[in-house]
Write an enzyme that holds these catalytic residues in place. Sequence first.
Site, mmCIF file in Angstrom:
data_model
loop_
_atom_site.group_PDB
_atom_site.id
_atom_site.type_symbol
_atom_site.label_atom_id
_atom_site.label_comp_id
_atom_site.label_asym_id
_atom_site.label_seq_id
_atom_site.Cartn_x
_atom_site.Cartn_y
_atom_site.Cartn_z
ATOM 1 N N ARG A 74 8.409 -11.289 -2.860
ATOM 2 C CA ARG A 74 8.238 -10.277 -3.901
ATOM 3 C C ARG A 74 6.823 -10.430 -4.457
ATOM 4 O O ARG A 74 6.294 -11.535 -4.538
ATOM 5 C CB ARG A 74 9.260 -10.460 -5.028
ATOM 6 C CG ARG A 74 10.659 -9.958 -4.685
ATOM 7 C CD ARG A 74 10.691 -8.431 -4.621
ATOM 8 N NE ARG A 74 12.017 -7.900 -4.357
ATOM 9 C CZ ARG A 74 12.462 -7.557 -3.152
ATOM 10 N NH1 ARG A 74 11.680 -7.711 -2.096
ATOM 11 N NH2 ARG A 74 13.667 -7.045 -2.997
ATOM 12 N N GLU A 98 4.098 -2.595 -7.323
ATOM 13 C CA GLU A 98 4.248 -1.563 -6.296
ATOM 14 C C GLU A 98 4.624 -0.214 -6.913
ATOM 15 O O GLU A 98 5.392 -0.169 -7.865
ATOM 16 C CB GLU A 98 5.335 -1.986 -5.301
ATOM 17 C CG GLU A 98 4.989 -3.232 -4.513
ATOM 18 C CD GLU A 98 6.058 -3.595 -3.480
ATOM 19 O OE1 GLU A 98 6.922 -2.735 -3.162
ATOM 20 O OE2 GLU A 98 6.028 -4.717 -2.983
ATOM 21 N N HIS A 146 5.125 -2.625 2.351
ATOM 22 C CA HIS A 146 6.505 -3.109 2.175
ATOM 23 C C HIS A 146 7.387 -2.655 3.341
ATOM 24 O O HIS A 146 8.376 -1.946 3.166
ATOM 25 C CB HIS A 146 7.087 -2.634 0.840
ATOM 26 C CG HIS A 146 8.186 -3.535 0.343
ATOM 27 N ND1 HIS A 146 8.333 -3.870 -0.968
ATOM 28 C CD2 HIS A 146 9.192 -4.182 0.994
ATOM 29 C CE1 HIS A 146 9.372 -4.677 -1.117
ATOM 30 N NE2 HIS A 146 9.904 -4.879 0.073
#
Length: 315
Positions: A234, A263, A281
């Site tokens: 993450r 993000e 991602h």
Amino acid sequence: MLKLLITRPIAAPVLDQARTKFDVTLHEGGAMSVSDCATALATYDCILPTLGDQFTAEAFAGDIRAKMLGNFGVGYNHIDTQAAAAADVIVSNTPDVLTDATADIAMTLLLGTARRAGEGERMVRSGAWGGFDVKGLLGTHVTGKTVGIIGMGRIGQAIAARCHYGFGMNVVFHNRSPKVTAVPAQQLDGLHAVMAAADFVVVATPGGSETTKLIDAAALAAMKPSGIFINISRGEVVDEIALIEALETDQITGAGLDVYENEPHVPDRLRALDNAFLLPHLGSATAETRQAMGQMALDNIIAWAEGGDPPQRVN
């Protein structure tokens, strides 16, 4: 019929099945704000959310109709599970089904950063490539080097297997608790010991408050100047500014990232760096994996709707 909100378009077979069992609303407006999530909790019986949907404590502060959140994804740090539990809302996730796809992306980043693939691809597309150059874009050899894995869960062990058996790499790792691994690997005493020993550091920890900014300036300073840093966990696990500074000053050789602190925002300074290999991602982004994730999320919701306990319940 119970009302189900699905917050992103999912695989058609899974969506079709959902519609046979629930009164389905499909949200197609992207990530849901805190206000959106609060409204959803007050409107629907169950929700299939994913990363970016802000099910914070504030979202749970109002009227709650929903009793089940079947999260699409193994990570659920976008959901305040304590607030959910206090509101009698069950939360589940989708472990296991994305292990291999995410481990594969870790290897994509490791190899791509080591061999400067991003720079090479941009050179070819721009027309700047002048042909074979004996000293052009010299990268870092991978086979036989040492990889340090931060977080030796399912994904960490899958990465270790690829590195050891595929590339003959020595594996060292840091984990919060003692871990016995199927792959030959050595658990070192502390995070910084792993950062210092490894030629490649791969972060595969869960997100959440316990790991926020685990990789800080001091941890990055422990790395070799020739070291390459990879993050597939993450974004908030890494102090993004400290990483940018380490890359800008050549404190480390490079970084491969699939996740970011805020993000989808990626800092201009990071995007400007040639020694950063950046992906949007893609960890679980195969058609097979995303369908399996959707199916598992739905199966958890169905289990709850039928009066059972969701198999992947997390709270």
